[in-house]
Write an enzyme that holds these catalytic residues in place. Structure first.
Site, PDB file in Angstrom:
ATOM      1  N   ASN A   9       0.834  -1.197   0.000  1.00 54.90           N
ATOM      2  CA  ASN A   9       0.000   0.000   0.000  1.00 54.90           C
ATOM      3  C   ASN A   9       0.880   1.263   0.000  1.00 54.90           C
ATOM      4  O   ASN A   9       1.521   1.594   0.995  1.00 54.90           O
ATOM      5  CB  ASN A   9      -0.896  -0.047   1.251  1.00 54.90           C
ATOM      6  CG  ASN A   9      -1.890   1.091   1.295  1.00 54.90           C
ATOM      7  OD1 ASN A   9      -1.557   2.225   0.968  1.00 54.90           O
ATOM      8  ND2 ASN A   9      -3.105   0.798   1.710  1.00 54.90           N
ATOM      9  N   LYS A  12       0.355   3.879   2.764  1.00 52.31           N
ATOM     10  CA  LYS A  12       0.992   3.556   4.052  1.00 52.31           C
ATOM     11  C   LYS A  12       2.486   3.874   3.977  1.00 52.31           C
ATOM     12  O   LYS A  12       3.051   4.411   4.919  1.00 52.31           O
ATOM     13  CB  LYS A  12       0.850   2.063   4.361  1.00 52.31           C
ATOM     14  CG  LYS A  12      -0.526   1.620   4.791  1.00 52.31           C
ATOM     15  CD  LYS A  12      -0.457   0.143   5.190  1.00 52.31           C
ATOM     16  CE  LYS A  12      -1.794  -0.437   5.540  1.00 52.31           C
ATOM     17  NZ  LYS A  12      -1.687  -1.877   5.856  1.00 52.31           N
ATOM     18  N   ASP A  69      -0.748  -3.673   9.909  1.00 52.50           N
ATOM     19  CA  ASP A  69      -2.112  -4.135   9.651  1.00 52.50           C
ATOM     20  C   ASP A  69      -3.047  -3.203  10.405  1.00 52.50           C
ATOM     21  O   ASP A  69      -2.857  -2.928  11.591  1.00 52.50           O
ATOM     22  CB  ASP A  69      -2.316  -5.590  10.079  1.00 52.50           C
ATOM     23  CG  ASP A  69      -3.483  -6.190   9.300  1.00 52.50           C
ATOM     24  OD1 ASP A  69      -3.464  -6.120   8.051  1.00 52.50           O
ATOM     25  OD2 ASP A  69      -4.440  -6.692   9.917  1.00 52.50           O
ATOM     26  N   PHE A 150      -6.196   8.696   2.679  1.00 54.43           N
ATOM     27  CA  PHE A 150      -6.593   7.544   1.862  1.00 54.43           C
ATOM     28  C   PHE A 150      -7.591   6.684   2.639  1.00 54.43           C
ATOM     29  O   PHE A 150      -7.919   6.972   3.788  1.00 54.43           O
ATOM     30  CB  PHE A 150      -5.363   6.716   1.470  1.00 54.43           C
ATOM     31  CG  PHE A 150      -4.697   5.996   2.613  1.00 54.43           C
ATOM     32  CD1 PHE A 150      -3.820   6.655   3.451  1.00 54.43           C
ATOM     33  CD2 PHE A 150      -4.952   4.647   2.860  1.00 54.43           C
ATOM     34  CE1 PHE A 150      -3.201   6.000   4.510  1.00 54.43           C
ATOM     35  CE2 PHE A 150      -4.337   3.980   3.913  1.00 54.43           C
ATOM     36  CZ  PHE A 150      -3.463   4.665   4.742  1.00 54.43           C
ATOM     37  N   GLY A 151      -8.052   5.645   2.004  1.00 56.61           N
ATOM     38  CA  GLY A 151      -8.933   4.687   2.676  1.00 56.61           C
ATOM     39  C   GLY A 151     -10.194   5.344   3.226  1.00 56.61           C
ATOM     40  O   GLY A 151     -10.905   6.062   2.515  1.00 56.61           O
ATOM     41  N   TYR A 152     -10.419   5.119   4.515  1.00 59.00           N
ATOM     42  CA  TYR A 152     -11.624   5.645   5.164  1.00 59.00           C
ATOM     43  C   TYR A 152     -11.431   7.061   5.713  1.00 59.00           C
ATOM     44  O   TYR A 152     -12.307   7.571   6.412  1.00 59.00           O
ATOM     45  CB  TYR A 152     -12.031   4.713   6.319  1.00 59.00           C
ATOM     46  CG  TYR A 152     -12.411   3.311   5.882  1.00 59.00           C
ATOM     47  CD1 TYR A 152     -13.704   3.023   5.436  1.00 59.00           C
ATOM     48  CD2 TYR A 152     -11.484   2.269   5.901  1.00 59.00           C
ATOM     49  CE1 TYR A 152     -14.054   1.741   5.041  1.00 59.00           C
ATOM     50  CE2 TYR A 152     -11.821   0.981   5.499  1.00 59.00           C
ATOM     51  CZ  TYR A 152     -13.103   0.725   5.075  1.00 59.00           C
ATOM     52  OH  TYR A 152     -13.449  -0.541   4.680  1.00 59.00           O
ATOM     53  N   LYS A 173      -2.044  14.425  10.489  1.00 59.78           N
ATOM     54  CA  LYS A 173      -2.648  13.104  10.690  1.00 59.78           C
ATOM     55  C   LYS A 173      -1.681  12.192  11.436  1.00 59.78           C
ATOM     56  O   LYS A 173      -2.050  11.547  12.420  1.00 59.78           O
ATOM     57  CB  LYS A 173      -3.046  12.480   9.339  1.00 59.78           C
ATOM     58  CG  LYS A 173      -3.697  11.115   9.494  1.00 59.78           C
ATOM     59  CD  LYS A 173      -3.938  10.391   8.174  1.00 59.78           C
ATOM     60  CE  LYS A 173      -4.243   8.928   8.422  1.00 59.78           C
ATOM     61  NZ  LYS A 173      -4.241   8.106   7.217  1.00 59.78           N
ATOM     62  N   HIS A 178      -3.754   6.513  14.604  1.00 58.11           N
ATOM     63  CA  HIS A 178      -3.448   5.123  14.941  1.00 58.11           C
ATOM     64  C   HIS A 178      -2.053   4.732  14.426  1.00 58.11           C
ATOM     65  O   HIS A 178      -1.196   4.284  15.175  1.00 58.11           O
ATOM     66  CB  HIS A 178      -4.533   4.247  14.315  1.00 58.11           C
ATOM     67  CG  HIS A 178      -4.852   4.615  12.882  1.00 58.11           C
ATOM     68  ND1 HIS A 178      -5.283   5.867  12.523  1.00 58.11           N
ATOM     69  CD2 HIS A 178      -4.726   3.938  11.730  1.00 58.11           C
ATOM     70  CE1 HIS A 178      -5.439   5.925  11.217  1.00 58.11           C
ATOM     71  NE2 HIS A 178      -5.096   4.763  10.701  1.00 58.11           N
TER      72      HIS A 178
END
Ligand code: ITT
Length: 197
Positions: A9, A12, A69, A150-152, A173, A178
């Site tokens: 990804n 990431k 992950d 990206f993503g959600y 961010k 997380h």
């Protein structure tokens, strides 16, 4: 010290490189080896899947391997999509497909609480394995907000902030997210390991 990033990804990778800036380690991406052996993520936990990915790349490259992950857990959906976050709308789903499905499932829900959790695994050629994690709570927004990230990210607003993750810069961010929190712990670990004789 050389560390290969065990992720396919690119988004990431961008956040990892920013979080590890200034560390005295050479970061290699798995595409560098042209053989990303994307293993099947058969684990039931983020920890298990992070270790599956890092171990697989260590086996192929014989270099220290670091994986990530991540899962989004939504309270009103009993913790879904969780470990299935990348394939929530099915195998091959795009970020957009997943966000659309999430907003649809959450349409009539007043309880909007959710949290992102990341587990980073580092596997070393000498057999040592480490995992660190990071978490952030927030809410699922009523619609997409912002174009960054990206993503959600466009549908997640962290608690205590007015902006969704997709309205924040990468630096902002990473400071609270997380992944940012997990990578901060990984940075300390790598720093200590790089000083070992
Ligand atoms: P690798 O396994 O190759 O690392 P992946 O995208 O399949 O990449 P995951 O299994 O960890 O990674 O899936 C997590 C999914 O959750 C990912 O595809 C995104 O849709 C989403 N995601 C992960 N980190 C995110 C973040 O910081 N912000 C928003 N969404 C994120």
């Amino acid at each position: 010290m050389e560390i290969v990033l065990a992720t396919g990804n690119k988004d990431k990778v961008r956040e990892m490189k920013a979080a590890f800036k200034g560390l005295k380690v050479k970061l290699l991406t798995s595409s560098y080896f042209k053989i990303f052996p994307k293993p099947r993520e058969t684990g039931k936990t983020l920890e298990a899947n992070a270790l599956i990915k890092a171990r697989a790349l260590l086996k192929h490259t014989e270099l220290a391997s670091l994986s990530d992950d991540t899962g989004l857990e939504v309270a009103a959906l009993n913790g879904k999509p969780g470990v299935y976050s990348s394939r929530y709308a099915g195998y091959g789903a795009t970020y957009d497909d997943n966000c659309r499905k999430l907003l649809r499932e959450m349409k009539d829900k007043s309880r909007r609480a959710a949290s992102f959790r990341t587990v980073v695994a580092l596997c070393l050629p000498d057999g040592r394995e480490f995992t660190v994690s990071g978490k952030i709570g927030g809410v699922i927004t009523r619609g997409r907000r912002g174009l960054k990230g990206f993503g959600y990210d466009p549908v997640f607003r962290p608690s205590g902030y007015e902006k969704s993750f997709a309205e924040m810069s990468l630096v902002q961010k990473n400071r609270i997210s997380h992944r940012g929190r997990a990578l901060k712990k990984a940075r300390k670990l790598i720093n200590a390991l790089s000083k070992e004789k």
